[in-house]
Design an enzyme around this catalytic site. Structure first.
Site, mmCIF file in Angstrom:
data_model
loop_
_atom_site.group_PDB
_atom_site.id
_atom_site.type_symbol
_atom_site.label_atom_id
_atom_site.label_comp_id
_atom_site.label_asym_id
_atom_site.label_seq_id
_atom_site.Cartn_x
_atom_site.Cartn_y
_atom_site.Cartn_z
ATOM 1 N N ASP A 105 48.678 165.836 2.305
ATOM 2 C CA ASP A 105 49.928 166.534 2.632
ATOM 3 C C ASP A 105 49.848 168.026 2.392
ATOM 4 O O ASP A 105 50.706 168.781 2.842
ATOM 5 C CB ASP A 105 51.054 165.999 1.734
ATOM 6 C CG ASP A 105 51.706 164.774 2.323
ATOM 7 O OD1 ASP A 105 51.856 164.716 3.542
ATOM 8 O OD2 ASP A 105 52.072 163.881 1.535
HETATM 9 C C1 BGC Z 1 52.372 166.972 -3.234
HETATM 10 C C2 BGC Z 1 51.811 165.830 -2.430
HETATM 11 C C3 BGC Z 1 52.923 165.079 -1.798
HETATM 12 C C4 BGC Z 1 53.831 166.007 -1.014
HETATM 13 C C5 BGC Z 1 55.003 165.223 -0.464
HETATM 14 C C6 BGC Z 1 53.290 167.811 -2.381
HETATM 15 O O1 BGC Z 1 53.882 168.793 -3.165
HETATM 16 O O2 BGC Z 1 51.326 167.733 -3.763
HETATM 17 O O3 BGC Z 1 51.034 164.988 -3.253
HETATM 18 O O4 BGC Z 1 52.417 164.093 -0.955
HETATM 19 O O5 BGC Z 1 54.303 167.036 -1.816
HETATM 20 O O6 BGC Z 1 55.964 165.968 0.132
HETATM 21 C C1 NOJ Z 2 51.209 161.757 -2.049
HETATM 22 C C2 NOJ Z 2 51.830 161.236 -0.801
HETATM 23 O O1 NOJ Z 2 52.759 160.229 -1.139
HETATM 24 C C3 NOJ Z 2 50.805 160.679 0.130
HETATM 25 O O2 NOJ Z 2 51.410 160.294 1.326
HETATM 26 C C4 NOJ Z 2 49.724 161.674 0.375
HETATM 27 O O3 NOJ Z 2 48.769 161.083 1.194
HETATM 28 C C5 NOJ Z 2 49.112 162.161 -0.914
HETATM 29 N N1 NOJ Z 2 50.129 162.660 -1.759
HETATM 30 C C6 NOJ Z 2 48.053 163.221 -0.712
HETATM 31 O O4 NOJ Z 2 48.602 164.437 -0.337
#
Ligand code: BGC
Ligand code: NOJ
Length: 811
Positions: free
Chosen positions: A483
């Site tokens: 993400d």
């Molecule tokens: C986090 C990710 C997460 C995303 C969701 C980010 O700030 O680092 O792990 O999946 O937010 O919106």
């Molecule tokens: C947490 C999110 O829930 C997941 O969808 C994503 O793949 C990981 N973070 C990595 O960014």
């Protein structure tokens, strides 16, 4: 250092001191009503949706941490204490918290009184039940008071913590004998209320927070309790709470229990009222009477135990590694249930108001859940698919209550659609339920747009093909699995969401990871098409998989590993040419899992590079080197200080990808050592470093570039749970459902020894005894089913509801 121990016979983690490095929590409930409960009885509960229908208030990020819960105060002649230690933190003579599957038990004693607080959410009822058993262990009679306490949330958890000009006026309650009713907003559009009752006559109550606590006190010093005088307050506005005061006298050795029920009740619109402004209490009375005796509580607890006996009997391992057994047989599967239920919504790190059900998250959660309750997996698949758009893209998240896509986040995460295919493949392999593909599912929940689920899969697959970049690799969109790799974002505005801001649509940033995911789902997807009478499309899918494989080998290989991406200028991300972020874990895991570069020897080189550059004593970091400065062209990943989260953190979710990739190469030692490094039971010994619960996975462990290397965060709600179970059950232990049977293909360390797995599969039970006296890592030499030799290593579907014995000889 440990703060407790595993009790495998009772399937509990026993916490032996209350001051764990961080609150160690448990989840109660597995259907509609859920509670979070910490080792000091903190936490909250909600009905279906942690944002929309929250029953009790919880203050995230409070000081001290973990304030708010279901609290029981004992006032024993002026000594006030709690069975869960908090909030008074009065030193206890003994303390213990047993987190079990669907229940938690606190057992504490003080000055000759022993309290046992058992908390659970019954199966089939929308409430949290607490049985508080008090025993006089002294030689003298004892007389004391028990005060219960919960603080009600005004239902919508977001409004509850923001809209005070309204909130302080709307609180309403009713008190009816020993039952307290929280009915804020019931007078207008709600048809639900909360009830908090106890099964005995009470000596007083409180429903107004300030009256109970005193205006300037915290939960640790409630005036009413300290003075031993309930105020019989009736809340009007401000903060409604629920507290019962019960006086108890116990002879030496005597024991008595109190049973409390905190429940959610709904009335039909036309039956809301008993009389003007008096709520119809019929459903509450029914609920309270269902849990008012010890026998009822015992039978509800046995039902929970039987429920889990049943679920866990679907996959049972007996190996000589005790830690492995307990993770596989108990905790990993338990966590998979929790992630299935919660997605990423409510934990001690997810506030329950921010994120609903994630499209990609919930699709992946199926991998670790589908063998437990396939029918619920089926429903989930249909719900997820219904948030897909006609062009194959998808809402990134949806709300559990409404099942509608979340507009604030929207779509544009170009890996999402492929996870739907991934989840459906896992479901079909487990169940053989081919008719599911014909289920009519709408797009974006719009009536009249229904098409068969199979068509949704086609749109998913084609969405990738319709969005290819200059190298024939998939366009990344807002982000892929990572993400935080926001290649089209270019955000300069403080606080702006990296995931939703769009001010630079390059139309060329590509993801090698999505390419690997595409190749990985492609062949099974083609098989689904073929079996659904779409031979031509199946051929085309396979052709596209070959094209994608060629594109990866041509433009996605960097010399020693797979590239991560091309950015908005067509420059490489995750290449030796980069100054930082030279190597990323995701494409190595996924491309090798997909078989890309195996015969060319590239796969092995990629994984060797992973071990060389990403390995640490606590697991594999996501990328190397971490970014040390903010990069406009990369987005959120570079916003994290080095070593945290997606910037060089040990992102546990993709460690299993590498472990599975190792099984593709047959390197059982490496597969297992990657598995063990992040596995909680193996890191229990370093709980003071790791800090989160030693019985469940956390999303992230700080990487080696972080000052707090080895410290975990974001426990419970992570795709790591499902991926770890998928890895260990299907690839390391090698019991792998296929469309037509159960494939047996372990990949283990040579000295792993022999082991047995009992696996229920499509109605029959297979007792699979794997003999590895030969000391092999991989390879099945021979196999028998009920004494008859089996050709190859796939057991056909017996489908007879019987138990079968399978003997497998590795060699
Ligand atoms: C986090 C990710 C997460 C995303 C969701 C980010 O700030 O680092 O792990 O999946 O937010 O919106
Ligand atoms: C947490 C999110 O829930 C997941 O969808 C994503 O793949 C990981 N973070 C990595 O960014």
């Amino acid at each position: 250092m440990k703060f407790g121990y595993f009790d495998d016979v009772r399937r509990e983690y026993v916490i032996t001191r209350p001051d764990t490095p961080y609150p160690w929590i448990n989840y109660l409930g597995s259907e509609d009503f859920f509670s979070l409960i910490s080792n000091t009885s903190g936490g909250y509960c909600f009905y279906k949706d942690a944002r929309m229908l929250r029953l009790t208030r919880y203050r995230y990020n409070n000081v001290p941490t973990d304030a708010g819960g279901r609290y029981f105060y004992i006032n024993d002649q002026g000594t006030v204490w709690n069975p869960g230690w908090a909030p008074t933190k009065t030193p206890l003579d003994s303390y213990g918290c047993r987190h079990g599957l669907g229940y938690s038990i606190f057992g504490s004693s003080k000055n000759g009184l022993r309290a046992t607080q058992t908390v659970f959410v019954p199966i089939g009822a929308d409430c949290e039940v607490t049985r508080l058993t008090m025993k006089n262990t002294s030689a003298e009679p004892k007389s004391f008071q028990v005060f219960s306490f919960v603080e009600f949330c005004l239902w919508n958890a977001y409004d509850d913590m923001t809209n005070f000009q309204r909130n302080f006026n709307i609180g309403e309650v009713e008190v009816d004998g020993r039952a307290i009713y929280h009915k804020s907003e019931y007078r207008e559009r709600r048809n639900h209320y909360a009830v908090f009752g106890v099964n005995t006559a009470i000596d007083g109550f409180d429903t107004d927070r300030e009256s109970f606590l005193g205006a300037y006190n915290g939960f640790d010093r409630p005036d009413a309790v300290l003075e031993g005088k309930p105020r019989n307050s009736v809340a009007s506005g401000w903060a409604p709470v629920g507290s019962h005061c019960v006086r108890m006298t116990l002879a030496p050795g005597e024991e008595k229990s109190l049973i409390y029920v905190l429940g959610y009740c709904e009335n039909p619109e036309d039956q809301k009222w008993e009389s003007p402004n008096v709520v119809n209490k019929a459903p509450a009375k029914k609920l309270l009477s269902a849990f008012s005796t010890d026998a009822q509580v015992d039978s509800a607890l046995s039902r929970i135990k039987e429920y889990w006996d049943g679920l866990l009997s679907n996959f049972r391992l007996d190996s000589r590694d005790e830690k492995l057994n307990r993770m596989v047989n108990i905790w990993n599967q338990y966590q998979c249930m929790v992630t299935f239920n919660m997605s990423r919504s409510a934990s001690y790190f997810e506030s329950g108001i921010g994120r609903g059900m994630g499209f990609r998250d919930s699709a992946q959660d199926l991998l670790g859940f589908v063998h437990l309750i396939p029918s619920r997996a089926r429903t989930r698949i249909l719900d997820i698919a219904a948030t897909q758009m006609e062009d194959g893209s998808a809402y990134h998240q949806y709300q559990p209550l409404t099942k509608r896509g979340n507009h604030e986040v929207g779509s544009g995460f170009n890996d999402d659609s492929l996870w739907l295919i991934f989840g459906v493949i896992a479901y079909l392999k487990e169940t053989g339920d081919w008719p599911v593909l014909q289920e009519q599912v709408p797009f974006n929940n719009a009536e009249g747009t229904e098409v068969p689920l199979l068509e949704h899969l086609k749109r998913s697959f084609d969405h990738v093909l319709n969005n290819l970049g200059p190298h024939g690799l998939p366009l990344i969109g807002r982000a892929d699995w990572n993400d935080c790799l926001n290649l089209n974002c270019f955000s300069k505005t403080p606080g702006e969401s990296f995931q939703t801001c769009a001010n630079f649509e390059s139309g060329i940033a590509e993801s090698v990871f999505i390419a690997g995911l595409f190749v990985s789902v492609g062949p099974a997807y083609a098989e689904i098409l073929r079996r659904s009478g779409c031979a031509g499309e199946a051929e085309r899918a396979l052709r596209e998989v070959r094209n994608m494989t060629d594109a990866i080998l041509r433009d996605g290989w960097d010399g020693e590993w797979f590239l991560r991406a091309y950015d908005a200028f067509g420059d490489k991300v995750g290449s030796r040419e980069c100054d930082e972020g030279k190597l990323f874990i995701e494409p190595q895991g996924f491309c090798v899992m997909a078989g890309v570069g195996v015969k060319e020897g590239l796969a092995q080189r990629a994984l060797d590079s992973v071990h060389r550059h990403l390995d640490t004593e606590f697991g594999l970091v996501l990328n190397w080197p971490s970014y040390t400065s903010y990069r406009l062209n990369l987005g959120e990943i570079s916003s994290y200080p080095p070593g945290y989260k997606e910037n060089g953190g040990i992102f546990c979710h993709n460690n299993p990808w590498v472990s599975i990739a190792e099984t593709v190469l047959g390197r059982g030692d490496l597969a297992f050592s990657v598995y063990k490094k992040t596995c909680p039971a193996y890191t229990e010994q370093i709980s003071e470093v790791h800090r989160t619960e030693p019985y469940v996975y956390a999303q992230m462990i700080a990487g080696r570039d972080a000052p707090r290397h080895g410290e975990a965060k974001n426990s419970w709600l992570t795709g790591t749970a499902a991926w770890s179970f998928y890895n260990v059950s299907q690839f390391i232990l090698g019991i792998r459902p296929q469309f037509d049977g159960l494939e047996i293909d372990p990949c283990i360390p040579e000295d792993f020894g022999s082991f047995t797995v009992e696996r229920k599969f499509r109605g029959s039970t297979y007792r699979i005894e794997i003999d590895n006296t030969a000391g092999k890592s991989k390879g099945v030499k021979s196999m028998t089913l009920d004494g008859e030799p089996v050709r190859g290593n796939v057991l056909s579907v017996c489908g007879d509801g019987q138990k079968h014995v399978v003997r497998v000889c590795m060699g």
